[in-house]
Scaffold this motif. Structure first.
Motif, PDB file in Angstrom:
ATOM      1  N   ALA A  74      25.036 -44.538  58.271  1.00 19.14           N
ATOM      2  CA  ALA A  74      24.974 -43.866  56.966  1.00 19.14           C
ATOM      3  C   ALA A  74      26.171 -44.255  56.106  1.00 19.14           C
ATOM      4  CB  ALA A  74      24.936 -42.349  57.156  1.00 19.14           C
ATOM      5  N   ARG A  75      27.320 -44.455  56.735  1.00 18.06           N
ATOM      6  CA  ARG A  75      28.497 -44.903  55.980  1.00 18.06           C
ATOM      7  C   ARG A  75      28.240 -46.280  55.379  1.00 18.06           C
ATOM      8  NH1 ARG A  75      33.539 -43.016  59.847  1.00 18.06           N
ATOM      9  NH2 ARG A  75      33.632 -40.905  59.039  1.00 18.06           N
ATOM     10  N   GLY A  76      27.511 -47.122  56.077  1.00 17.00           N
ATOM     11  CA  GLY A  76      27.171 -48.439  55.559  1.00 17.00           C
ATOM     12  C   GLY A  76      26.107 -48.393  54.477  1.00 17.00           C
ATOM     13  N   GLN A  77      25.344 -47.312  54.389  1.00 18.19           N
ATOM     14  CA  GLN A  77      24.272 -47.166  53.402  1.00 18.19           C
ATOM     15  C   GLN A  77      24.774 -46.595  52.082  1.00 18.19           C
ATOM     16  OE1 GLN A  77      20.948 -47.956  53.816  1.00 18.19           O
ATOM     17  NE2 GLN A  77      21.398 -48.813  55.815  1.00 18.19           N
ATOM     18  N   GLY A  78      26.071 -46.358  51.945  1.00 20.47           N
ATOM     19  CA  GLY A  78      26.607 -45.843  50.692  1.00 20.47           C
ATOM     20  C   GLY A  78      26.948 -44.376  50.723  1.00 20.47           C
ATOM     21  N   LEU A  79      26.818 -43.743  51.868  1.00 15.37           N
ATOM     22  CA  LEU A  79      27.182 -42.338  52.005  1.00 15.37           C
ATOM     23  C   LEU A  79      28.562 -42.288  52.647  1.00 15.37           C
ATOM     24  CD1 LEU A  79      26.056 -39.409  51.725  1.00 15.37           C
ATOM     25  CD2 LEU A  79      25.475 -39.563  54.124  1.00 15.37           C
ATOM     26  N   ALA A  80      29.535 -41.774  51.939  1.00 12.27           N
ATOM     27  CA  ALA A  80      30.887 -41.681  52.475  1.00 12.27           C
ATOM     28  C   ALA A  80      31.011 -40.383  53.258  1.00 12.27           C
ATOM     29  CB  ALA A  80      31.905 -41.732  51.346  1.00 12.27           C
ATOM     30  N   VAL A  81      30.913 -40.470  54.574  1.00  8.40           N
ATOM     31  CA  VAL A  81      31.058 -39.303  55.441  1.00  8.40           C
ATOM     32  C   VAL A  81      32.549 -39.119  55.701  1.00  8.40           C
ATOM     33  CG1 VAL A  81      30.431 -38.250  57.636  1.00  8.40           C
ATOM     34  CG2 VAL A  81      28.820 -39.768  56.486  1.00  8.40           C
ATOM     35  N   VAL A  82      33.129 -38.089  55.104  1.00 10.44           N
ATOM     36  CA  VAL A  82      34.564 -37.873  55.188  1.00 10.44           C
ATOM     37  C   VAL A  82      34.921 -37.131  56.469  1.00 10.44           C
ATOM     38  CG1 VAL A  82      36.554 -36.884  54.003  1.00 10.44           C
ATOM     39  CG2 VAL A  82      34.663 -37.821  52.681  1.00 10.44           C
ATOM     40  N   HIS A  83      34.266 -36.006  56.724  1.00 11.04           N
ATOM     41  CA  HIS A  83      34.486 -35.213  57.930  1.00 11.04           C
ATOM     42  C   HIS A  83      33.141 -34.746  58.443  1.00 11.04           C
ATOM     43  CE1 HIS A  83      38.838 -34.953  57.543  1.00 11.04           C
ATOM     44  NE2 HIS A  83      38.661 -34.709  56.257  1.00 11.04           N
ATOM     45  N   PHE A  84      33.049 -34.558  59.740  1.00 12.72           N
ATOM     46  CA  PHE A  84      31.822 -34.016  60.302  1.00 12.72           C
ATOM     47  C   PHE A  84      32.142 -33.209  61.545  1.00 12.72           C
ATOM     48  CE2 PHE A  84      32.292 -38.376  61.774  1.00 12.72           C
ATOM     49  CZ  PHE A  84      32.198 -38.253  63.160  1.00 12.72           C
ATOM     50  N   ALA A  85      31.243 -32.280  61.877  1.00  7.36           N
ATOM     51  CA  ALA A  85      31.372 -31.461  63.076  1.00  7.36           C
ATOM     52  C   ALA A  85      29.982 -31.332  63.683  1.00  7.36           C
ATOM     53  CB  ALA A  85      31.937 -30.088  62.735  1.00  7.36           C
ATOM     54  N   PHE A  86      29.870 -31.664  64.963  1.00  8.20           N
ATOM     55  CA  PHE A  86      28.608 -31.553  65.680  1.00  8.20           C
ATOM     56  C   PHE A  86      28.678 -30.320  66.562  1.00  8.20           C
ATOM     57  CE2 PHE A  86      28.945 -36.420  65.866  1.00  8.20           C
ATOM     58  CZ  PHE A  86      28.499 -36.527  64.569  1.00  8.20           C
ATOM     59  N   LEU A  87      27.757 -29.400  66.359  1.00 10.51           N
ATOM     60  CA  LEU A  87      27.652 -28.246  67.232  1.00 10.51           C
ATOM     61  C   LEU A  87      26.408 -28.408  68.091  1.00 10.51           C
ATOM     62  CD1 LEU A  87      29.507 -27.252  64.828  1.00 10.51           C
ATOM     63  CD2 LEU A  87      29.155 -25.058  65.903  1.00 10.51           C
ATOM     64  N   SER A  88      26.053 -27.414  68.858  1.00 10.90           N
ATOM     65  CA  SER A  88      24.940 -27.586  69.781  1.00 10.90           C
ATOM     66  C   SER A  88      23.621 -27.830  69.065  1.00 10.90           C
ATOM     67  CB  SER A  88      24.822 -26.366  70.693  1.00 10.90           C
ATOM     68  OG  SER A  88      24.565 -25.213  69.927  1.00 10.90           O
ATOM     69  N   ASN A  89      23.392 -27.144  67.934  1.00  7.87           N
ATOM     70  CA  ASN A  89      22.092 -27.263  67.281  1.00  7.87           C
ATOM     71  C   ASN A  89      22.157 -27.598  65.797  1.00  7.87           C
ATOM     72  OD1 ASN A  89      23.090 -24.866  66.379  1.00  7.87           O
ATOM     73  ND2 ASN A  89      21.217 -23.712  66.705  1.00  7.87           N
ATOM     74  N   HIS A  90      23.346 -27.887  65.273  1.00  4.35           N
ATOM     75  CA  HIS A  90      23.432 -28.266  63.870  1.00  4.35           C
ATOM     76  C   HIS A  90      24.652 -29.138  63.610  1.00  4.35           C
ATOM     77  CE1 HIS A  90      25.796 -24.511  63.942  1.00  4.35           C
ATOM     78  NE2 HIS A  90      26.402 -24.945  62.848  1.00  4.35           N
TER      79      HIS A  90
END
Length: 161
Positions: A74-90
């Motif tokens: 997604a970062r290569g598709q033009g979406l700048a993902v700055v921060h992310f957090a993965f939880l169990s279901n979201h």
């Protein structure tokens, strides 16, 4: 704004026309299917995506790896993902995008990319995310700070799930 007027239709019991309860059911409890808020390219966004019930935790090692590779794509598709957090279901993400159309395409690409990877791991088919992504435009610096704190501390608020 002018108010839309409704037509006074009544059910005649014959073929066609208005029927009470007809049409597609309103099933979205998470995100209403309406037009997204307009934002400028410089404004960060807080996105939330929910997984369908019955899927394994996003914190499982192989699933986490697939999710990380989908974020990189997604970062290569033009979406700048700055921060992310993965939880169990979201998933929570702080992203930047040039506009609604670019964001929509990038999120569609992200959903497909992650869905294909997860389905390959699990040997299943079908959708992975429940509904559309929830999006909040972070216009004020305080709002951005609070969202960033929320994303980074979300794991601890949910008890480390």
């Amino acid at each position: 704004m002018p108010k839309q007027l409704g037509l006074k239709l009544r059910y005649t019991g014959k073929r066609g026309g208005y029927r009470p309860g007809a049409g597609r059911p309103k099933t979205s409890a998470f995100q209403a299917h309406g037009a997204r808020e307009i934002f400028l390219g410089r404004e960060p966004l807080h996105l939330t995506l929910r997984l369908k019930a019955g899927l394994p935790s996003l914190r499982r090692k192989d699933v986490h790896k697939a999710l990380c590779s989908a974020v990189l794509k997604a970062r290569g598709q033009g979406l700048a993902v700055v921060h992310f957090a993965f939880l169990s279901n979201h998933v929570h993400m702080i992203v930047e995008s040039q506009g609604r159309a670019d964001l929509g395409r990038a999120m569609q690409s992200f959903g497909i990319s992650f869905g294909k990877r997860l389905n390959a791991i699990l040997g299943r088919t079908g959708a992975v995310f429940t509904e559309r992504y929830h999006c909040v435009v972070l216009r004020a610096p305080t709002q951005a700070r609070n969202a960033l704190r929320y994303v980074l501390a979300n794991e601890f608020q949910h008890g480390g799930r």
